[in-house]
Design a protein around this motif. Structure first.
Motif: not given
Lengths: 221, 380
Positions: A51, A72-73
């Motif tokens: 993150d 999202d990642n």
């Protein structure tokens, strides 16, 4: 901005547009480092969770795209790797939107987002999280950011199956409506991530690296 | 380019276990979409086309050590087995490839009270693809495609290219998804789920029904027993929004035009369109606009979602199988529940069984991530 949607097919052209494909750039993000065309762009000073790494890399690369923060990642990783790949290029100036394709593969599809979404559904299911539970969403994000309207595909293999993917993209590029392609491996789950994206073009000033399996391995192994 | 032939197919759905069974139910006007009270999927009663407990048991039939396979994997096995029985393709041959199309695979394993390490190992989509390849003793690397709701069409296009470039002689393309609380809660969070049997293209449409199924199409470079050819296929992206379709339909129209171009055909040769028709407000509007841009507004179009629900990774294959049977039998299945046109541009949606000579069909789809896809198939 608006994009032309005139399709690039010309019913009269037969062999035209076919020809050799070149790797005109590549972008690798792994182990806290961001590389472009073999040169280190930025390396995190000390290891951090995914993150934080993704946000640090975004800042270091000087990007300004607020939508990044709702992704999202996997999409964040794909956006960073593609921005790094495309910096200094002008694909939209060279090709029509539907002549530019995006083909990715990975091992974990969207399992990182799946787990995060699943952890919330007992309370309240969030559409903003659910939409990322499909691996091809990152392709959509890159297409939106850049106005690309060509072919999309997302394959899932346990490892980077360069032979299959090379052959597949080579076939795709032989169709005369495909002139450029963002192609590569985009894997992320938890704190493990690896992006290796290649820019493939038919119209290349630098013809050093033809799009061959050998060159994929030379640039990314 | 060598021709790509369609040599066998299957639909394994709540309506039936073979293509013939399914088509016969469609001709009778029977729908697999029912009201269910299944709290493990959703806290309130809902409409969907899901397998009954009884039908779930059929999934084990003929599979040795069936409990070693998840429901998703058993669905794929049953569908592939039936399709293989209808042709002479040798799945154990090095010249036969397997492509699996799915959005969520074994994701329902997350819903177990305890998620063991063994279950976690079964979550990746490539795991299931290997399970299927091993079950059928296929020696090749299985290919998995996960391209949201166009996955099935993407898989068929990939298969076509593998055959055209002489990488394989035959390709078994199979798709499946299982409806669990993971998927249901997500579509519900978008307020996209209809509280009745869905009504594609209708003025009173109010969202989708979800469905579970598996479907298979076997493609070959050999003409033997072939009843159709796959002539063209294309994919495009809206570059507009990740969870809403294009407002203009121009990008789906690009895919349609490119697929027709590859097939060497023009819009006036298309006899029937198998639509995506999810019955959401925006999808049907976008699709209708794309059909008009491509000059196909007079061609009969249907949506099978009122019969099967949206079967996600299976949908592109399942709906192509019904379209192929439509072409074989020159009989168009009506879009059940369609009464009054509810899209801003004209489309031809029959609501009774229509017979006409059908030689060429177009299959279209669109999905999250802004992806669109189109296929052109012809009678052989």
């Amino acid at each position: 901005m608006t994009h032309s949607v005139n399709i690039a097919t010309d019913p009269l052209s037969s062999g035209e547009g076919r020809g050799e494909v070149f790797i005109t750039g590549y972008s690798i993000i792994s182990n806290g480092g961001v590389e472009k065309d073999g040169h280190l762009v930025w390396k995190e000073p000390s290891a951090q969770h995914t993150d934080n790494f993704l946000v640090s890399a975004y800042r270091q690369m000087g990007l300004s795209y607020p939508k990044f923060f709702k992704m999202d990642n996997l999409s964040k990783l794909g956006l960073l790797a593609s921005e790094n790949l495309l910096s200094g290029t002008d694909l939209k100036g060279k090709y029509k939107p539907d002549e530019i394709s995006v083909v990715f593969a990975n091992a974990s599809s969207s399992l990182d987002a799946d787990q995060k979404y699943f952890d919330t559904i007992k309370d309240i299911a969030s559409p903003a999280l659910f939409v990322y539970t499909l691996p091809n969403i990152v392709i959509g994000e890159i297409c939106i950011k850049n106005g690309f309207k060509g072919e999309n595909a997302f394959f899932v293999f346990d490892k980077f199956e360069a032979k299959f993917l090379h052959q597949y993209v080579q076939t795709l590029m032989q169709q005369n409506t495909n002139k450029a392609c963002i192609f590569g491996w985009l894997e992320l789950i938890g704190d493990s991530y690896e992006a290796a994206l290649f820019l493939l073009e038919k119209e290349a000033a630098d013809k050093t690296n033809p799009f061959t399996l050998e060159n994929i391995y030379k640039l990314y192994s | 380019m060598p021709k790509v032939f369609v040599v066998a197919d299957n639909i394994f759905s709540p309506l039936g276990s073979t293509t013939a069974e399914n088509f016969s139910e469609l001709l009778k006007g029977n729908s697999g979409v029912r009201r269910h009270s299944r709290t493990e999927i959703f806290s309130e009663p809902f409409f969907a086309a899901i397998f009954s407990e009884e039908k779930n048991k059929e999934l084990n039939a003929g599979i040795q050590n069936a409990n070693a396979y998840t429901k998703f994997e058993r669905l794929l096995i049953q569908s592939i087995k039936n399709a293989l029985s209808l042709c002479e393709v040798d799945i154990q041959s090095a010249s036969t490839a397997i492509i699996i199309s799915t959005t969520k695979g074994n994701i329902s394993l997350l819903e177990n009270e305890t998620v063991t390490e063994a279950m976690k190992a079964q979550l990746p989509l490539h795991y299931s693809a290997k399970v299927i390849a091993n079950y059928f003793h296929n020696p090749n690397l299985p290919i998995t495609i996960s391209n949201a709701c166009i996955s099935g069409i993407s898989a068929l296009i990939t298969a076509k290219r593998l055959i055209e470039t002489d990488q394989f002689e035959n390709v078994v393309v199979a798709g499946a998804d299982v409806i669990s609380s993971f998927i249901f809660s997500g579509f519900n969070s978008f307020q996209a789920i209809s509280k009745q049997v869905c009504k594609p293209f209708d003025a009173e449409r109010s969202g989708i029904n979800l469905g579970e199924a598996a479907a298979t199409i076997i493609l070959s470079k050999h003409n033997k027993n072939a009843y159709a050819t796959l002539d063209g296929g294309s994919v495009s992206n809206d570059a507009n929004h990740i969870s809403g379709p294009s407002r203009t339909g121009e990008e789906l129209a690009i895919a349609i035009k490119k697929a027709m171009h590859e097939a060497g055909t023009k819009s006036d040769a298309i006899d029937f369109i198998s639509g995506h028709g999810t019955a959401t407000l925006y999808n049907d509007e976008m699709e209708a606009k794309a059909i008009n841009i491509a000059g196909l507004q007079d061609v009969p179009v249907n949506s099978l979602k009122p019969y099967f629900g949206h079967t996600l990774g299976a949908a592109g294959i399942l709906e192509s199988v019904v379209a192929l049977t439509t072409m074989k039998q020159n009989t168009i299945i009506p879009t059940q529940g369609f009464e009054n046109i509810g899209v801003p541009v004209p489309v031809n949606v029959p609501n009774t069984i229509t017979t006409k000579n059908i030689n060429k069909i177009l299959k279209i789809a669109a999905g999250f991530g802004g992806c669109n896809a189109a296929l052109v198939l012809s009678k052989n």
